[in-house]
Scaffold this motif. Sequence first.
Motif, PDB file in Angstrom:
ATOM      1  N   PRO A  25       9.198 -27.637   5.882  1.00  0.00           N
ATOM      2  CA  PRO A  25       9.964 -27.937   4.657  1.00  0.00           C
ATOM      3  C   PRO A  25      10.506 -29.357   4.660  1.00  0.00           C
ATOM      4  CG  PRO A  25      11.343 -26.752   6.213  1.00  0.00           C
ATOM      5  CD  PRO A  25       9.967 -26.836   6.832  1.00  0.00           C
ATOM      6  N   ILE A  26      11.111 -29.733   3.565  1.00  0.00           N
ATOM      7  CA  ILE A  26      11.764 -31.035   3.472  1.00  0.00           C
ATOM      8  C   ILE A  26      12.928 -31.066   4.460  1.00  0.00           C
ATOM      9  CG2 ILE A  26      13.151 -32.520   1.972  1.00  0.00           C
ATOM     10  CD1 ILE A  26      11.342 -31.597  -0.343  1.00  0.00           C
ATOM     11  N   SER A  27      13.074 -32.172   5.151  1.00  0.00           N
ATOM     12  CA  SER A  27      14.102 -32.302   6.176  1.00  0.00           C
ATOM     13  C   SER A  27      15.487 -32.015   5.599  1.00  0.00           C
ATOM     14  CB  SER A  27      14.074 -33.720   6.751  1.00  0.00           C
ATOM     15  OG  SER A  27      15.093 -33.898   7.711  1.00  0.00           O
ATOM     16  N   GLY A  28      16.208 -31.139   6.303  1.00  0.00           N
ATOM     17  CA  GLY A  28      17.565 -30.821   5.869  1.00  0.00           C
ATOM     18  C   GLY A  28      17.673 -29.658   4.907  1.00  0.00           C
ATOM     19  N   HIS A  29      16.548 -29.164   4.408  1.00  0.00           N
ATOM     20  CA  HIS A  29      16.601 -28.029   3.477  1.00  0.00           C
ATOM     21  C   HIS A  29      16.789 -26.738   4.263  1.00  0.00           C
ATOM     22  CE1 HIS A  29      14.636 -29.793  -0.392  1.00  0.00           C
ATOM     23  NE2 HIS A  29      15.679 -30.478   0.020  1.00  0.00           N
ATOM     24  N   ALA A  30      17.860 -26.027   3.916  1.00  0.00           N
ATOM     25  CA  ALA A  30      18.198 -24.825   4.670  1.00  0.00           C
ATOM     26  C   ALA A  30      17.386 -23.616   4.235  1.00  0.00           C
ATOM     27  CB  ALA A  30      19.696 -24.523   4.510  1.00  0.00           C
ATOM     28  N   THR A  31      16.951 -23.613   2.980  1.00  0.00           N
ATOM     29  CA  THR A  31      16.288 -22.425   2.444  1.00  0.00           C
ATOM     30  C   THR A  31      14.786 -22.656   2.353  1.00  0.00           C
ATOM     31  OG1 THR A  31      18.276 -22.079   1.117  1.00  0.00           O
ATOM     32  CG2 THR A  31      16.388 -20.686   0.644  1.00  0.00           C
ATOM     33  N   LEU A  32      14.029 -21.683   2.814  1.00  0.00           N
ATOM     34  CA  LEU A  32      12.557 -21.759   2.792  1.00  0.00           C
ATOM     35  C   LEU A  32      12.008 -20.487   2.186  1.00  0.00           C
ATOM     36  CD1 LEU A  32      10.239 -23.094   5.578  1.00  0.00           C
ATOM     37  CD2 LEU A  32       9.772 -20.870   4.553  1.00  0.00           C
ATOM     38  N   GLN A  48      12.217 -14.978   1.733  1.00  0.00           N
ATOM     39  CA  GLN A  48      13.143 -16.106   1.642  1.00  0.00           C
ATOM     40  C   GLN A  48      13.963 -16.165   2.927  1.00  0.00           C
ATOM     41  OE1 GLN A  48      15.774 -16.005  -1.768  1.00  0.00           O
ATOM     42  NE2 GLN A  48      17.186 -17.502  -0.886  1.00  0.00           N
ATOM     43  N   PHE A  49      14.004 -17.351   3.537  1.00  0.00           N
ATOM     44  CA  PHE A  49      14.803 -17.597   4.735  1.00  0.00           C
ATOM     45  C   PHE A  49      15.986 -18.496   4.397  1.00  0.00           C
ATOM     46  CE2 PHE A  49      12.132 -15.978   8.135  1.00  0.00           C
ATOM     47  CZ  PHE A  49      10.834 -16.061   7.641  1.00  0.00           C
ATOM     48  N   GLN A  50      17.107 -18.220   5.003  1.00  0.00           N
ATOM     49  CA  GLN A  50      18.241 -19.124   4.975  1.00  0.00           C
ATOM     50  C   GLN A  50      18.453 -19.537   6.430  1.00  0.00           C
ATOM     51  OE1 GLN A  50      19.839 -19.983   2.068  1.00  0.00           O
ATOM     52  NE2 GLN A  50      20.945 -21.526   3.238  1.00  0.00           N
ATOM     53  N   ASN A  51      18.187 -20.820   6.729  1.00  0.00           N
ATOM     54  CA  ASN A  51      18.084 -21.274   8.124  1.00  0.00           C
ATOM     55  C   ASN A  51      17.031 -20.414   8.807  1.00  0.00           C
ATOM     56  OD1 ASN A  51      20.053 -23.387   7.886  1.00  0.00           O
ATOM     57  ND2 ASN A  51      21.578 -21.753   7.739  1.00  0.00           N
ATOM     58  N   ASN A  52      17.324 -19.676   9.869  1.00  0.00           N
ATOM     59  CA  ASN A  52      16.279 -18.861  10.476  1.00  0.00           C
ATOM     60  C   ASN A  52      16.470 -17.368  10.237  1.00  0.00           C
ATOM     61  OD1 ASN A  52      18.473 -18.646  12.097  1.00  0.00           O
ATOM     62  ND2 ASN A  52      17.388 -18.908  14.026  1.00  0.00           N
ATOM     63  N   GLY A  53      17.351 -17.029   9.284  1.00  0.00           N
ATOM     64  CA  GLY A  53      17.577 -15.634   8.943  1.00  0.00           C
ATOM     65  C   GLY A  53      16.899 -15.246   7.641  1.00  0.00           C
ATOM     66  N   VAL A  54      16.427 -14.004   7.561  1.00  0.00           N
ATOM     67  CA  VAL A  54      15.766 -13.512   6.357  1.00  0.00           C
ATOM     68  C   VAL A  54      16.807 -13.087   5.326  1.00  0.00           C
ATOM     69  CG1 VAL A  54      14.258 -11.730   5.406  1.00  0.00           C
ATOM     70  CG2 VAL A  54      13.744 -12.736   7.641  1.00  0.00           C
ATOM     71  N   SER A  95      14.535 -25.552  -0.492  1.00  0.00           N
ATOM     72  CA  SER A  95      15.622 -26.069  -1.307  1.00  0.00           C
ATOM     73  C   SER A  95      16.852 -26.229  -0.429  1.00  0.00           C
ATOM     74  CB  SER A  95      15.921 -25.149  -2.499  1.00  0.00           C
ATOM     75  OG  SER A  95      16.416 -23.909  -2.061  1.00  0.00           O
ATOM     76  N   PRO A  96      17.742 -27.164  -0.797  1.00  0.00           N
ATOM     77  CA  PRO A  96      18.955 -27.326  -0.015  1.00  0.00           C
ATOM     78  C   PRO A  96      19.915 -26.182  -0.276  1.00  0.00           C
ATOM     79  CG  PRO A  96      18.993 -28.780  -1.910  1.00  0.00           C
ATOM     80  CD  PRO A  96      17.647 -28.122  -1.902  1.00  0.00           C
ATOM     81  N   ARG A  97      20.795 -25.877   0.661  1.00  0.00           N
ATOM     82  CA  ARG A  97      21.750 -24.802   0.444  1.00  0.00           C
ATOM     83  C   ARG A  97      22.844 -25.241  -0.527  1.00  0.00           C
ATOM     84  NH1 ARG A  97      23.510 -20.056   1.493  1.00  0.00           N
ATOM     85  NH2 ARG A  97      25.713 -19.604   1.737  1.00  0.00           N
ATOM     86  N   ARG A  98      23.274 -26.486  -0.390  1.00  0.00           N
ATOM     87  CA  ARG A  98      24.356 -26.956  -1.244  1.00  0.00           C
ATOM     88  C   ARG A  98      23.892 -26.933  -2.699  1.00  0.00           C
ATOM     89  NH1 ARG A  98      27.480 -32.475   0.035  1.00  0.00           N
ATOM     90  NH2 ARG A  98      28.253 -31.139   1.687  1.00  0.00           N
ATOM     91  N   GLY A  99      24.727 -26.388  -3.573  1.00  0.00           N
ATOM     92  CA  GLY A  99      24.377 -26.387  -4.989  1.00  0.00           C
ATOM     93  C   GLY A  99      23.698 -25.120  -5.452  1.00  0.00           C
ATOM     94  N   MET A 100      23.448 -24.182  -4.493  1.00  0.00           N
ATOM     95  CA  MET A 100      22.844 -22.919  -4.927  1.00  0.00           C
ATOM     96  C   MET A 100      23.746 -22.265  -5.958  1.00  0.00           C
ATOM     97  SD  MET A 100      21.416 -21.147  -1.464  1.00  0.00           S
ATOM     98  CE  MET A 100      21.271 -19.593  -2.317  1.00  0.00           C
ATOM     99  N   PRO A 101      23.286 -21.562  -6.940  1.00  0.00           N
ATOM    100  CA  PRO A 101      21.884 -21.299  -7.254  1.00  0.00           C
ATOM    101  C   PRO A 101      21.266 -22.290  -8.227  1.00  0.00           C
ATOM    102  CG  PRO A 101      23.250 -19.975  -8.630  1.00  0.00           C
ATOM    103  CD  PRO A 101      24.194 -20.802  -7.804  1.00  0.00           C
ATOM    104  N   TYR A 102      21.870 -23.463  -8.353  1.00  0.00           N
ATOM    105  CA  TYR A 102      21.362 -24.411  -9.347  1.00  0.00           C
ATOM    106  C   TYR A 102      20.364 -25.392  -8.755  1.00  0.00           C
ATOM    107  CZ  TYR A 102      25.279 -22.420 -11.804  1.00  0.00           C
ATOM    108  OH  TYR A 102      26.141 -21.543 -12.380  1.00  0.00           O
ATOM    109  N   ASN A 103      19.746 -24.995  -7.668  1.00  0.00           N
ATOM    110  CA  ASN A 103      18.809 -25.893  -7.014  1.00  0.00           C
ATOM    111  C   ASN A 103      17.398 -25.676  -7.489  1.00  0.00           C
ATOM    112  OD1 ASN A 103      20.810 -26.966  -5.422  1.00  0.00           O
ATOM    113  ND2 ASN A 103      20.444 -25.563  -3.733  1.00  0.00           N
TER     114      ASN A 103
ATOM    115  N   GLY B 100      22.018 -15.300  -5.594  1.00  0.00           N
ATOM    116  CA  GLY B 100      21.198 -16.059  -4.663  1.00  0.00           C
ATOM    117  C   GLY B 100      20.422 -17.124  -5.377  1.00  0.00           C
ATOM    118  N   ASN B 101      19.330 -17.566  -4.782  1.00  0.00           N
ATOM    119  CA  ASN B 101      18.501 -18.579  -5.398  1.00  0.00           C
ATOM    120  C   ASN B 101      17.077 -18.079  -5.532  1.00  0.00           C
ATOM    121  OD1 ASN B 101      18.322 -21.138  -6.578  1.00  0.00           O
ATOM    122  ND2 ASN B 101      17.530 -22.057  -4.709  1.00  0.00           N
TER     123      ASN B 101
END
Lengths: 116, 115
Positions: A25-32, A48-54, A95-103, B100-101
């Motif tokens: 993913p893009i560097s620094g993006h927490a969500t994959l 959907q992953f947030q960092n390494n958690g599902v 996507s980055p975590r900051r700003g969810m869910p508007y990312n 969520g997103n």
Amino acid sequence: EAGVAQSPRYKIIEKRQSVAFWCNPISGHATLYWYQQILGQGPKLLIQFQNNGVVDDSQLPKDRFSAERLKGVDSTLKIQPAKLEDSAVYLCASSPRRGMPYNEQFFGPGTRLTVL
Amino acid sequence: SQQGEEDPQALSIQEGENATMNCSYKTSINNLQWYRQNSGRGLVHLILIRSNEREKHSGRLRVTLDTSKKSSSLLITASRAADTASYFCATVPSILTGGGNKLTFGTGTQLKVEL
């Protein structure tokens, strides 16, 4: 800024074989995210992953699909054994975590899988 | 499952004309996003509209949202050949329905802009 990287770009296998896809993913993006896009349809979220958690894997066929995101960066999606109906493009997004869910989500080029 | 249905499924216009695509969805949303997909650049985010907004503009794009009808439209003005692509609406659920997103995509509209 480098985009989402995926490999391989194309893969042809026979049914019942196994296959793995890789995503960076893009560097620094927490969500994959991993999506499956069947020809003529919109992408469907698999996991959907947030960092390494599902966070969400409700649409992942867990009897044959698995995914992991070790260390919260790269991720792999595996299919074992593959079926004909798994023929699709597999898209990775981040996507980055900051700003969810508007990312917005940033998508990679995808891996086109053909199962014969 | 697909959340949204785009209409029309396919649209062919001449360069310089306007293109309008519609999207209907089923559940309460936090926001709705439009994406474009072509073979050259893959799937790319175009615009996001929040549930409390009714209209938004970005360059040649105009998006409207009617939450009472659970529908949205995307207008591309003065279309160009380079706008030829598939366009998808995608919804993010409201907190009441999961939050969520998580994006749920529609079925897409194939736009062809001819010279």
